[in-house]
Design a protein around this motif. Structure first.
Motif, PDB file in Angstrom:
ATOM      1  N   VAL A 286       0.854  -1.193   0.000  1.00 39.67           N
ATOM      2  CA  VAL A 286       0.000   0.000   0.000  1.00 39.67           C
ATOM      3  C   VAL A 286       0.882   1.232   0.000  1.00 39.67           C
ATOM      4  CG1 VAL A 286      -1.493   1.380   1.519  1.00 39.67           C
ATOM      5  CG2 VAL A 286      -2.001  -1.022   1.158  1.00 39.67           C
ATOM      6  N   ARG A 287       0.471   2.241  -0.739  1.00 42.78           N
ATOM      7  CA  ARG A 287       1.184   3.524  -0.655  1.00 42.78           C
ATOM      8  C   ARG A 287       0.172   4.601  -0.282  1.00 42.78           C
ATOM      9  NH1 ARG A 287       1.965   5.028  -7.017  1.00 42.78           N
ATOM     10  NH2 ARG A 287       0.247   3.758  -7.793  1.00 42.78           N
ATOM     11  N   GLY A 288       0.658   5.734   0.146  1.00 42.00           N
ATOM     12  CA  GLY A 288      -0.251   6.821   0.521  1.00 42.00           C
ATOM     13  C   GLY A 288       0.471   8.149   0.491  1.00 42.00           C
ATOM     14  N   GLN A 289      -0.342   9.204   0.603  1.00 39.75           N
ATOM     15  CA  GLN A 289       0.222  10.564   0.655  1.00 39.75           C
ATOM     16  C   GLN A 289      -0.483  11.298   1.779  1.00 39.75           C
ATOM     17  OE1 GLN A 289      -0.828  12.146  -3.191  1.00 39.75           O
ATOM     18  NE2 GLN A 289       1.257  11.946  -3.974  1.00 39.75           N
ATOM     19  N   TYR A 290       0.252  12.112   2.512  1.00 37.09           N
ATOM     20  CA  TYR A 290      -0.469  12.821   3.579  1.00 37.09           C
ATOM     21  C   TYR A 290      -1.313  13.945   3.005  1.00 37.09           C
ATOM     22  CZ  TYR A 290       3.813  15.837   3.929  1.00 37.09           C
ATOM     23  OH  TYR A 290       4.886  16.643   3.694  1.00 37.09           O
ATOM     24  N   ALA A 291      -2.526  14.041   3.562  1.00 37.30           N
ATOM     25  CA  ALA A 291      -3.447  15.102   3.164  1.00 37.30           C
ATOM     26  C   ALA A 291      -3.148  16.329   4.021  1.00 37.30           C
ATOM     27  CB  ALA A 291      -4.872  14.624   3.375  1.00 37.30           C
ATOM     28  N   ALA A 440      10.786  -3.863  -8.524  1.00 39.75           N
ATOM     29  CA  ALA A 440       9.559  -4.614  -8.834  1.00 39.75           C
ATOM     30  C   ALA A 440       8.336  -3.820  -8.373  1.00 39.75           C
ATOM     31  CB  ALA A 440       9.594  -5.987  -8.160  1.00 39.75           C
ATOM     32  N   ILE A 441       8.432  -3.231  -7.199  1.00 35.55           N
ATOM     33  CA  ILE A 441       7.272  -2.483  -6.681  1.00 35.55           C
ATOM     34  C   ILE A 441       7.110  -1.154  -7.419  1.00 35.55           C
ATOM     35  CG2 ILE A 441       6.239  -1.504  -4.588  1.00 35.55           C
ATOM     36  CD1 ILE A 441       8.112  -3.581  -3.162  1.00 35.55           C
ATOM     37  N   GLU A 442       8.243  -0.489  -7.631  1.00 35.93           N
ATOM     38  CA  GLU A 442       8.168   0.789  -8.366  1.00 35.93           C
ATOM     39  C   GLU A 442       7.553   0.563  -9.751  1.00 35.93           C
ATOM     40  OE1 GLU A 442       8.636   3.747  -7.328  1.00 35.93           O
ATOM     41  OE2 GLU A 442      10.010   3.678  -5.625  1.00 35.93           O
ATOM     42  N   ASP A 443       7.952  -0.524 -10.401  1.00 32.31           N
ATOM     43  CA  ASP A 443       7.418  -0.801 -11.746  1.00 32.31           C
ATOM     44  C   ASP A 443       5.911  -1.027 -11.700  1.00 32.31           C
ATOM     45  OD1 ASP A 443       9.877  -0.569 -12.777  1.00 32.31           O
ATOM     46  OD2 ASP A 443      10.218  -2.713 -13.144  1.00 32.31           O
ATOM     47  N   ALA A 444       5.485  -1.811 -10.701  1.00 31.05           N
ATOM     48  CA  ALA A 444       4.048  -2.095 -10.589  1.00 31.05           C
ATOM     49  C   ALA A 444       3.273  -0.801 -10.330  1.00 31.05           C
ATOM     50  CB  ALA A 444       3.803  -3.102  -9.471  1.00 31.05           C
ATOM     51  N   TRP A 445       3.821   0.037  -9.467  1.00 25.96           N
ATOM     52  CA  TRP A 445       3.128   1.294  -9.152  1.00 25.96           C
ATOM     53  C   TRP A 445       3.133   2.237 -10.357  1.00 25.96           C
ATOM     54  CZ3 TRP A 445       5.101   2.389  -3.433  1.00 25.96           C
ATOM     55  CH2 TRP A 445       4.450   1.496  -2.576  1.00 25.96           C
ATOM     56  N   LYS A 446       4.233   2.198 -11.111  1.00 27.12           N
ATOM     57  CA  LYS A 446       4.326   3.052 -12.291  1.00 27.12           C
ATOM     58  C   LYS A 446       3.259   2.640 -13.313  1.00 27.12           C
ATOM     59  CE  LYS A 446       7.791   4.651 -15.521  1.00 27.12           C
ATOM     60  NZ  LYS A 446       8.620   3.903 -16.432  1.00 27.12           N
ATOM     61  N   GLN A 447       3.119   1.333 -13.463  1.00 27.88           N
ATOM     62  CA  GLN A 447       2.095   0.849 -14.407  1.00 27.88           C
ATOM     63  C   GLN A 447       0.711   1.275 -13.966  1.00 27.88           C
ATOM     64  OE1 GLN A 447       2.271  -3.341 -15.312  1.00 27.88           O
ATOM     65  NE2 GLN A 447       4.411  -3.145 -15.918  1.00 27.88           N
ATOM     66  N   GLU A 448       0.492   1.198 -12.669  1.00 23.79           N
ATOM     67  CA  GLU A 448      -0.794   1.633 -12.122  1.00 23.79           C
ATOM     68  C   GLU A 448      -1.015   3.115 -12.436  1.00 23.79           C
ATOM     69  OE1 GLU A 448      -1.241  -0.683  -8.172  1.00 23.79           O
ATOM     70  OE2 GLU A 448      -1.804   1.395  -7.763  1.00 23.79           O
ATOM     71  N   ASN A 449       0.030   3.930 -12.228  1.00 21.22           N
ATOM     72  CA  ASN A 449      -0.072   5.369 -12.514  1.00 21.22           C
ATOM     73  C   ASN A 449      -0.422   5.595 -13.974  1.00 21.22           C
ATOM     74  OD1 ASN A 449       0.835   5.731  -9.935  1.00 21.22           O
ATOM     75  ND2 ASN A 449       2.894   6.399 -10.495  1.00 21.22           N
ATOM     76  N   GLU A 450       0.262   4.807 -14.831  1.00 20.13           N
ATOM     77  CA  GLU A 450       0.075   5.024 -16.267  1.00 20.13           C
ATOM     78  C   GLU A 450      -1.285   4.530 -16.759  1.00 20.13           C
ATOM     79  OE1 GLU A 450       4.833   5.053 -17.216  1.00 20.13           O
ATOM     80  OE2 GLU A 450       3.662   3.305 -17.822  1.00 20.13           O
ATOM     81  N   SER A 451      -1.888   3.635 -15.993  1.00 21.84           N
ATOM     82  CA  SER A 451      -3.193   3.115 -16.409  1.00 21.84           C
ATOM     83  C   SER A 451      -4.269   4.196 -16.278  1.00 21.84           C
ATOM     84  CB  SER A 451      -3.570   1.901 -15.562  1.00 21.84           C
ATOM     85  OG  SER A 451      -3.943   2.350 -14.274  1.00 21.84           O
ATOM     86  N   GLY A 452      -3.929   5.275 -15.554  1.00 24.02           N
ATOM     87  CA  GLY A 452      -4.844   6.412 -15.504  1.00 24.02           C
ATOM     88  C   GLY A 452      -5.863   6.349 -14.379  1.00 24.02           C
ATOM     89  N   ASN A 453      -6.110   5.154 -13.822  1.00 22.07           N
ATOM     90  CA  ASN A 453      -7.124   5.135 -12.755  1.00 22.07           C
ATOM     91  C   ASN A 453      -6.493   4.889 -11.385  1.00 22.07           C
ATOM     92  OD1 ASN A 453      -6.433   2.577 -13.111  1.00 22.07           O
ATOM     93  ND2 ASN A 453      -8.486   1.731 -13.449  1.00 22.07           N
ATOM     94  N   VAL A 454      -5.363   5.570 -11.192  1.00 24.21           N
ATOM     95  CA  VAL A 454      -4.691   5.388  -9.910  1.00 24.21           C
ATOM     96  C   VAL A 454      -5.320   6.303  -8.856  1.00 24.21           C
ATOM     97  CG1 VAL A 454      -2.896   7.036 -10.556  1.00 24.21           C
ATOM     98  CG2 VAL A 454      -2.474   5.428  -8.741  1.00 24.21           C
ATOM     99  N   ASP A 455      -5.511   5.718  -7.701  1.00 22.21           N
ATOM    100  CA  ASP A 455      -6.130   6.481  -6.637  1.00 22.21           C
ATOM    101  C   ASP A 455      -5.291   6.270  -5.376  1.00 22.21           C
ATOM    102  OD1 ASP A 455      -7.854   7.922  -5.178  1.00 22.21           O
ATOM    103  OD2 ASP A 455      -9.376   6.343  -4.985  1.00 22.21           O
ATOM    104  N   ILE A 456      -4.263   7.100  -5.210  1.00 23.87           N
ATOM    105  CA  ILE A 456      -3.357   6.892  -4.078  1.00 23.87           C
ATOM    106  C   ILE A 456      -4.039   7.358  -2.793  1.00 23.87           C
ATOM    107  CG2 ILE A 456      -1.090   7.506  -3.122  1.00 23.87           C
ATOM    108  CD1 ILE A 456      -0.162   7.844  -6.007  1.00 23.87           C
TER     109      ILE A 456
END
Ligand code: BG6
Length: 483
Positions: A286-291, A440-456
């Motif tokens: 799981v990743r996250g960003q502080y609000a 491996a994780i960065e790549d998976a997250w990058k693909q998620e970002n590029e898929s356009g429906n990423v919701d961190i």
């Protein structure tokens, strides 16, 4: 203590790290006699400082970190410092640096020993290493180089940097520093594991259910938004600090505690590191960003941060090995900025056992690294006036006086560099494995970002990070012990 002759060159001599950590640590080593008459330090940076100005800065750094000092000592110590205004891309500057080093070597009888310290922005490490090689800056005695983190930003760039550094330095001359390896309680992991039958005998996959490593910070990214955008929590904390802690927790017993044997045991473990596939990454990471809040910025509003940034300020996940005493045991980690408090801790969760009393918690062993230094084990016993089982902590703590004697991590690690002890530094082969996992994780997250429906997930500041991190476990009976 043996006096070690050396000319030390610090790239980044006007920086924060040098001021807050390196100068005070060097002063303590000077007070102990490890460096004394035969050392000189050249601070380099772009600013047009003079030798005198640097000496004033060094003396300020000592006063800011020490309550009581002998002014004559501070003066003598600072007199060993020299400054060179240096553009790391300018060949001419390396020529003058070499001359200055040689001149100081003669003056201080430093026996041709050179210690290079890369304490500046990591993007310059490769350039500096190349120039050290091209302009033959190494000396005729020992040559060592200390490299700060991050060592690359993925496996490919780390390999490139390593190539540049190994052009002038052999592996045993390279000290890749990780300040967590200088922390008292991190250095306590191996003695705790291997000298206590009570602990050693249960340290296996029959008894340990899972291990949890939390490195939580109260602070946000502060003024480091620019750097952090190129990094994120995974590269900033997991690739180095968390992995080093996990390696110490899971490695097999070394034959003895020599640097070679410790690294051998670490490597044996890391060869069996499981690199997670895309499906596992979805389930257990799981990743996250502080609000933001009324009074604080969200990560995306911080200076030098892209308003659409996908950089994570929180990361949680799972690490597993196929070999070693706890092969197959899930090791969960999480790290984040703007947590409810500063807390670096390790929880070792033991499996339940059947018992004639019915319900009873199993034991947990907790190693708190910061802000306290302590170990405690939860223990069950009998309640006093009613039937049932109560749970108490057995504690291993230090007195205030003992704690006041604990050297700063940098002092410890610099000492080790001077005496050529690489036990608590990262070897290339280890680092390579860490990057393979992180990539491996960065790549998976990058693909998620590029898929356009990423919701961190955005998490509330000064709490426990995103709630999604409560669902990374392999089974429903697992949860974070520290909550
Ligand atoms: C550094 C990271 O390596 O470690 C920082 O770059 C982080 O982002 C720091 O704040 C935490 O170190 P410590 O010793 O304060 O836990």
């Amino acid at each position: 203590m043996k006096n070690i002759p050396v000319v030390m060159i610090i790239f980044g001599g006007s920086g924060d790290l040098a001021h807050r950590k390196l100068y005070p640590a060097l002063f303590n080593l000077y007070e102990q006699g490890l460096i004394h008459d035969n050392f000189a330090v050249i601070g380099t940076a772009r600013r047009p400082w003079s030798h005198e100005y640097l000496r004033g800065q060094v003396s300020d750094a000592i006063h800011e970190t020490h309550d009581e000092v002998d002014e004559n000592d501070v003066k003598d110590f600072a007199s060993h410092f020299y400054y060179q205004s240096h553009d790391v891309t300018n060949v001419e500057h390396y020529v003058t640096l070499k001359e200055l080093a040689q001149d100081l070597d003669d003056r201080y009888c430093a026996q041709g020993n050179r210690l290079f310290y890369m304490a500046m922005a990591p993007r310059f490490f490769g350039t500096i290493a190349t120039h050290i090689n091209d302009q033959h800056l190494t000396g005729s005695g020992f040559n060592r180089i200390v490299v700060e983190k991050p060592f690359g930003r993925d496996l490919a760039s780390a390999e490139e940097l390593n190539k540049q550094i190994t052009a002038s330095f052999k592996e045993d001359e390279i000290f890749r520093i990780d300040h967590y390896l200088g922390k008292e309680m991190v250095q306590n992991i191996l003695p705790l594991r291997f000298t206590n039958p009570l602990i050693k005998n249960i340290w296996n996959s029959d008894n340990i259910k899972n291990i949890q490593v939390t490195l939580a910070e109260r602070l946000g990214v502060e003024a480091r938004g620019g750097y952090y955008e190129t990094s994120g929590a995974l590269r900033d904390m997991v690739q180095n600090h968390i992995f080093q802690i996990i390696t110490l927790l899971a490695m097999p017993e070394p034959e003895n505690i020599s640097a070679d044997n410790i690294h051998k045991a670490k490597q044996e473990l890391l060869d069996s590191l499981i690199i997670p596939d895309a499906e596992e990454i979805k389930k257990h990471f799981v990743r996250g960003q502080y609000a933001g809040s009324d009074t604080t910025f969200a990560y995306k509003q911080e200076p030098n941060v892209d308003e659409n940034s996908t950089t994570e300020t929180f990361a949680a996940g799972e690490v597993k090995f196929t070999k070693g005493p706890i092969a197959g045991v899930p090791i969960y980690f999480r790290t984040g900025k703007e947590f409810k408090e500063k807390k670096n801790r390790i929880d070792i969760v033991l499996k339940h056992i059947n018992n004639p009393y019915g319900r009873a918690h199993s034991n947990n062993i907790t190693i708190e690294i910061d802000p306290k230094s302590e170990i405690y084990i939860t223990i069950n016993g009998k309640r006093i006036s009613e039937p049932g089982i109560r749970r108490e902590n057995l504690e291993y703590t230090f007195s205030k006086e003992e704690l006041s004697q604990v050297p700063d991590g940098y002092e410890r690690l610099l000492h080790d560099v001077f005496v050529n002890d690489s036990t608590n530094f990262t070897h290339w082969s280890e680092l390579k494995r860490y990057w393979e996992y992180i990539d491996a994780i960065e790549d998976a997250w990058k693909q998620e970002n590029e898929s356009g429906n990423v919701d961190i997930p955005q998490y509330l500041p000064y709490r426990m990070g995103p709630k999604e991190a409560n669902h990374i476990f392999e089974s429903a009976t697992e949860h974070w012990i520290y909550e």
